[in-house]
Design a protein around this motif. Sequence first.
Motif, short mmCIF file in Angstrom:
data_model
loop_
_atom_site.label_atom_id
_atom_site.label_comp_id
_atom_site.label_asym_id
_atom_site.label_seq_id
_atom_site.Cartn_x
_atom_site.Cartn_y
_atom_site.Cartn_z
N VAL A 166 -13.40 -2.24 -15.85
CA VAL A 166 -11.97 -2.01 -16.04
C VAL A 166 -11.17 -2.94 -15.12
N ALA A 167 -9.93 -3.18 -15.51
CA ALA A 167 -9.02 -3.99 -14.68
C ALA A 167 -7.60 -3.59 -15.05
N SER A 168 -6.65 -4.03 -14.26
CA SER A 168 -5.24 -3.81 -14.59
C SER A 168 -4.76 -4.95 -15.49
N ALA A 225 -10.72 2.26 -6.20
CA ALA A 225 -9.78 2.58 -7.28
C ALA A 225 -8.40 2.01 -7.00
N THR A 226 -7.95 2.13 -5.76
CA THR A 226 -6.65 1.57 -5.39
C THR A 226 -6.63 0.06 -5.60
N ALA A 227 -7.72 -0.60 -5.23
CA ALA A 227 -7.80 -2.06 -5.35
C ALA A 227 -7.77 -2.50 -6.80
N VAL A 228 -8.50 -1.83 -7.68
CA VAL A 228 -8.53 -2.27 -9.07
C VAL A 228 -7.20 -2.00 -9.77
N ILE A 229 -6.57 -0.87 -9.47
CA ILE A 229 -5.27 -0.57 -10.07
C ILE A 229 -4.21 -1.54 -9.57
N ALA A 230 -4.34 -1.98 -8.31
CA ALA A 230 -3.39 -2.94 -7.74
C ALA A 230 -3.59 -4.36 -8.26
N GLY A 231 -4.63 -4.59 -9.05
CA GLY A 231 -4.83 -5.90 -9.64
C GLY A 231 -5.65 -6.86 -8.83
N HIS A 232 -6.55 -6.35 -7.98
CA HIS A 232 -7.37 -7.22 -7.14
C HIS A 232 -8.60 -7.76 -7.85
N GLY A 233 -8.95 -7.20 -9.01
CA GLY A 233 -10.13 -7.69 -9.70
C GLY A 233 -10.62 -6.73 -10.75
N ILE A 246 -6.35 5.22 -17.71
CA ILE A 246 -6.58 4.39 -18.90
C ILE A 246 -5.57 4.74 -19.99
N GLU A 247 -5.33 6.03 -20.20
CA GLU A 247 -4.37 6.45 -21.22
C GLU A 247 -2.95 6.01 -20.88
N ARG A 248 -2.62 5.97 -19.57
CA ARG A 248 -1.28 5.52 -19.16
C ARG A 248 -1.14 4.00 -19.23
N GLY A 249 -2.24 3.29 -19.31
CA GLY A 249 -2.20 1.84 -19.32
C GLY A 249 -2.29 1.22 -17.94
N ASP A 250 -2.54 2.02 -16.90
CA ASP A 250 -2.72 1.47 -15.56
C ASP A 250 -3.99 0.61 -15.51
N LEU A 251 -4.98 1.00 -16.30
CA LEU A 251 -6.23 0.26 -16.39
C LEU A 251 -6.60 0.07 -17.85
N VAL A 252 -7.32 -1.01 -18.13
CA VAL A 252 -7.83 -1.24 -19.49
C VAL A 252 -9.34 -1.44 -19.41
#
Length: 294
Positions: A166-168, A225-233, A246-252
């Motif tokens: 998953v990623a943002s 989890a904080t790092a991936v939602i923040a867009g670090h990788g 995932i349902e909110r679109g924070d992660l795909v």
Amino acid sequence: MQLPPLNALRAFEATARLMSLSKAGDELHVTHAAISHQIKHLETWLGRKLLQKSGRGVALTPAGAEYYLAVSGALAAIAHATGNMRRDHNMRSITVGCIPSIASRWLVPALPSFRESDPDLDVRIVYARAEERFDDESLDVLITMGEDLSAGRESRLLFSRRNQPVASVHYLAKRNWTIENVPFARADLLHDESVDGWKEWFRKAELKPTEPIRGPIFQDFNILATAVIAGHGVALCPVEVFRREIERGDLVVLSDISTAETQGYYLITSAWAKKPVRRFAEWFIQECNSSSLR
């Protein structure tokens, strides 16, 4: 009732569980010789051989294995009933041990609804380590990774641990990648405790990673989890636990290929849990099933 000598039963149960006369003696604070004497006394009383030598330890005979199942369950029931007697008879509070990833994402946010439905019952939340096992002397409920198959325990599945990449969307936009076309070998990989998870994923995906596999390693899953939602990788995450993000679109989710499909997160209680504990368990299971990942 025709009951065998109870001290001998305790000695047999401990020895059968630990597969060692010495360890049983340490647990019961008696000598190795005392444990051996008690078991011989029980075998004489029953007229059946329960244990036999096996290397440096002991092993159950077929009769011993059958008897151990009955004895361990009965002693667990006695221990639980005794613990209940020693607690507050009205049981105005329960103690719930929960691993941080489930506590922060599911349990704590949902607690207000439980307080509304059961305002007279106080809930004490304590963090549990992933390797911690259920102990009904200190906990009424344990929410953790993995089930407990011990006698006198009930384990109910909350989430699969199926991990997928998953990623943002911000991370993908920054790299000019689409969900359908992520070059994982060139991605910034985020790791939970070690790089082994990603090694397994690349193997299953039949892709060749950049060697050596690089990227920050996080000891605490909530920091990952904080790092991936923040867009670090890109991270391997249990998609059912991250259902709402995932349902909110924070992660795909970036791939259908997954690892750890046979593992799960469970809610564990005593098989003889009181009604307030069962009410809490049913409420939280319903919360975890409140929405489904499509």
